[in-house]
Design a protein around this motif. Structure first.
Motif, PDB file in Angstrom:
ATOM      1  N   VAL A 214       0.797  -1.043   0.064  1.00  0.00           N
ATOM      2  CA  VAL A 214      -0.038  -0.032  -0.078  1.00  0.00           C
ATOM      3  C   VAL A 214       0.891   1.143  -0.075  1.00  0.00           C
ATOM      4  CG1 VAL A 214      -1.825   1.226   1.456  1.00  0.00           C
ATOM      5  CG2 VAL A 214      -1.991  -1.232   1.186  1.00  0.00           C
ATOM      6  N   GLY A 215       0.766   2.007  -1.136  1.00  0.00           N
ATOM      7  CA  GLY A 215       1.834   3.287  -1.317  1.00  0.00           C
ATOM      8  C   GLY A 215       1.239   4.315  -1.891  1.00  0.00           C
ATOM      9  N   ASP A 216       1.833   5.472  -1.931  1.00  0.00           N
ATOM     10  CA  ASP A 216       1.343   6.541  -2.940  1.00  0.00           C
ATOM     11  C   ASP A 216       1.523   6.174  -4.259  1.00  0.00           C
ATOM     12  OD1 ASP A 216       1.103   8.491  -0.275  1.00  0.00           O
ATOM     13  OD2 ASP A 216       3.248   7.793  -0.212  1.00  0.00           O
ATOM     14  N   ARG A 217       2.163   5.539  -4.738  1.00  0.00           N
ATOM     15  CA  ARG A 217       2.869   5.015  -5.918  1.00  0.00           C
ATOM     16  C   ARG A 217       3.078   3.465  -5.875  1.00  0.00           C
ATOM     17  NH1 ARG A 217       1.221   9.291  -6.388  1.00  0.00           N
ATOM     18  NH2 ARG A 217       1.910  11.315  -7.422  1.00  0.00           N
ATOM     19  N   VAL A 218       2.601   3.040  -6.897  1.00  0.00           N
ATOM     20  CA  VAL A 218       2.639   1.513  -7.203  1.00  0.00           C
ATOM     21  C   VAL A 218       3.167   1.263  -8.462  1.00  0.00           C
ATOM     22  CG1 VAL A 218       1.823  -0.725  -6.826  1.00  0.00           C
ATOM     23  CG2 VAL A 218       0.816   0.944  -5.177  1.00  0.00           C
ATOM     24  N   TYR A 219       4.325   0.621  -8.450  1.00  0.00           N
ATOM     25  CA  TYR A 219       4.991   0.246  -9.811  1.00  0.00           C
ATOM     26  C   TYR A 219       5.236  -1.293 -10.042  1.00  0.00           C
ATOM     27  CZ  TYR A 219       6.048   5.242  -9.537  1.00  0.00           C
ATOM     28  OH  TYR A 219       5.864   6.693  -9.334  1.00  0.00           O
ATOM     29  N   THR A 257       0.804  -4.746 -17.950  1.00  0.00           N
ATOM     30  CA  THR A 257       0.038  -3.859 -18.691  1.00  0.00           C
ATOM     31  C   THR A 257      -1.217  -3.857 -18.720  1.00  0.00           C
ATOM     32  OG1 THR A 257       1.614  -4.664 -20.673  1.00  0.00           O
ATOM     33  CG2 THR A 257      -0.455  -3.718 -21.344  1.00  0.00           C
ATOM     34  N   LYS A 258      -1.893  -4.899 -17.978  1.00  0.00           N
ATOM     35  CA  LYS A 258      -3.206  -5.124 -17.669  1.00  0.00           C
ATOM     36  C   LYS A 258      -3.383  -4.431 -16.273  1.00  0.00           C
ATOM     37  CE  LYS A 258      -5.078  -7.844 -20.971  1.00  0.00           C
ATOM     38  NZ  LYS A 258      -5.857  -7.105 -22.144  1.00  0.00           N
ATOM     39  N   MET A 259      -2.710  -4.322 -15.387  1.00  0.00           N
ATOM     40  CA  MET A 259      -2.722  -3.862 -13.943  1.00  0.00           C
ATOM     41  C   MET A 259      -2.755  -2.287 -14.296  1.00  0.00           C
ATOM     42  SD  MET A 259      -2.977  -5.993 -11.556  1.00  0.00           S
ATOM     43  CE  MET A 259      -4.023  -7.085 -12.797  1.00  0.00           C
ATOM     44  N   LYS A 260      -2.104  -1.961 -15.273  1.00  0.00           N
ATOM     45  CA  LYS A 260      -1.820  -0.360 -15.678  1.00  0.00           C
ATOM     46  C   LYS A 260      -3.141   0.166 -16.327  1.00  0.00           C
ATOM     47  CE  LYS A 260       0.220   3.571 -16.149  1.00  0.00           C
ATOM     48  NZ  LYS A 260      -0.840   4.451 -16.694  1.00  0.00           N
ATOM     49  N   GLU A 261      -3.700  -0.841 -16.911  1.00  0.00           N
ATOM     50  CA  GLU A 261      -5.222  -0.452 -17.724  1.00  0.00           C
ATOM     51  C   GLU A 261      -6.027  -0.496 -16.762  1.00  0.00           C
ATOM     52  OE1 GLU A 261      -5.908  -3.327 -20.600  1.00  0.00           O
ATOM     53  OE2 GLU A 261      -4.050  -2.795 -22.076  1.00  0.00           O
ATOM     54  N   LEU A 264      -4.725  -0.088 -11.159  1.00  0.00           N
ATOM     55  CA  LEU A 264      -4.126  -0.637 -10.179  1.00  0.00           C
ATOM     56  C   LEU A 264      -2.982  -0.310  -9.698  1.00  0.00           C
ATOM     57  CD1 LEU A 264      -5.975  -4.115 -10.148  1.00  0.00           C
ATOM     58  CD2 LEU A 264      -6.680  -2.199  -9.160  1.00  0.00           C
ATOM     59  N   ILE A 265      -2.061   0.169 -10.748  1.00  0.00           N
ATOM     60  CA  ILE A 265      -0.751   0.652 -10.637  1.00  0.00           C
ATOM     61  C   ILE A 265      -0.382   1.935 -11.380  1.00  0.00           C
ATOM     62  CG2 ILE A 265       0.378  -1.882 -10.371  1.00  0.00           C
ATOM     63  CD1 ILE A 265       1.289  -1.429 -13.100  1.00  0.00           C
ATOM     64  N   ASP A 266       0.659   2.672 -11.175  1.00  0.00           N
ATOM     65  CA  ASP A 266       0.881   3.880 -11.516  1.00  0.00           C
ATOM     66  C   ASP A 266       1.856   3.928 -12.504  1.00  0.00           C
ATOM     67  OD1 ASP A 266      -0.585   5.704  -9.283  1.00  0.00           O
ATOM     68  OD2 ASP A 266       0.570   4.483  -8.249  1.00  0.00           O
TER      69      ASP A 266
END
Length: 323
Positions: A214-219, A257-261, A264-266
């Motif tokens: 859990v964070g401000d930015r998730v990559y 790629t799917k998580m970005k779409e 859920l990630i930054d």
């Protein structure tokens, strides 16, 4: 990174292995005959580079899962070694024991002090057993939370590197409160007043990943996965067999790629052609660059605003319909 003789290859990496074997044979022939074969070796090396690029651009979801588990892939300690200076590892949850699957400590990242925490797998059989294959027990998550609170006390950013097939599912872990430990971490990370950046560097499975996710930015790094269950276990539940793991990987939509779409990630951190295991230095350089960029975006926010934005970020995740 491993020398060619010590490299391990996945089935779809066989064309690369064949070319490397040919380079090795050509190099030996050059030494024995004193004939200059440098041009031929260079051509073969160019073919290796092209093949790595071609393979990377045509990976299936299941192949990306396999790459995330590659035995030569760099783990948390390797990234810490290549990205930071003056790393001081801290141990123990001050309650039960020190969990070797969860590591962390203060380090200097491009001149600024950060708390860096992550799951650590082993580089050989003995070390994998020591690290419990990156599957933390409750004391591992409580250790991670202790380090996060220490970072908050000294107003230092928290960086988490996620690479786990899941939290340890053993009976003893459940008896010591595995679910509570992960839930507590999610709750407390949401409220941390310091910047928090989370990166999936390998496997990102279930609550084992969320416990430090859990964070401000998730990559996510390019060839990693992030979902509630592994493809094998999903296949076992739905089809009563592991034989459908490739189909499960596609249906789970678990790639970066799917998580970005899905929102859920930054962002996605690019890897060297063929995967992070081909060039540790470049992989670490790309990871460090993204961490520094993420910190620059959020470090000047007021703590209250940062917490508020973090809560809003995670509250908006998912798809639903109100009727």
């Amino acid at each position: 990174m491993p020398q060619n003789a010590n490299r391990q290859f996945l089935d779809f990496e066989k064309p690369i292995k064949d070319l490397l074997d040919e380079i090795e044979l050509t190099t030996e022939r050059e030494k024995k005959t004193d004939i200059d074969l440098g041009g031929q070796i260079e051509q073969l090396q160019n073919k290796v580079d092209e093949t790595r690029k071609t393979i990377t651009h045509n990976l299936t979801d299941w192949q990306r899962v396999q790459l995330s588990r590659h035995p030569d892939r760099p783990y948390t300690h390797k990234y810490i070694e290549l990205m930071t200076e003056n790393y001081t590892e801290l141990y123990g949850d001050r309650n039960i024991k020190d969990d070797k699957a969860m590591v962390g400590g203060f380090a200097s990242l491009d001149g600024q002090t950060v708390m860096i925490i992550g799951q650590q797998k082993g580089s050989n059989t003995k070390k994998r057993q020591l690290r419990n294959f990156g599957m933390a027990n409750p004391e591992g998550y409580r250790k991670a939370l202790r380090l996060m609170k220490l970072a908050e006390k000294f107003n230092k950013p928290v960086i988490t590197l996620i690479d786990t097939p899941g939290a340890f599912p053993g009976l003893e872990a459940e008896e010591r409160g595995q679910g509570e430990a992960i839930a507590r971490n999610i709750y407390e990370m949401m409220r941390l007043k310091v910047p928090v950046i989370c990166i999936i560097i390998g496997e990102g499975a279930s609550g084992g990943a969320l416990g430090i996710g859990v964070g401000d930015r998730v990559y996510m790094m390019e060839n990693t996965w992030y979902t509630v269950i592994s493809p094998e276990n999903c296949s076992t539940i739905l089809w009563r067999s592991w034989d459908y793991k490739m189909k499960a990987a596609e249906q789970l939509k678990l790639t970066s790629t799917k998580m970005k779409e899905f929102g859920l990630i930054d962002g996605i951190i690019p890897e060297p052609d063929g995967g992070a295991h081909w060039d540790y230095e470049l992989a670490a350089q790309n990871l460090k660059k993204q961490i520094l960029a993420g910190l620059a975006e959020i470090k000047n926010m007021k703590p209250e605003k940062r917490v508020e934005a973090r809560i809003e970020k995670f509250s908006k995740m998912g798809f639903w319909e109100e009727v």
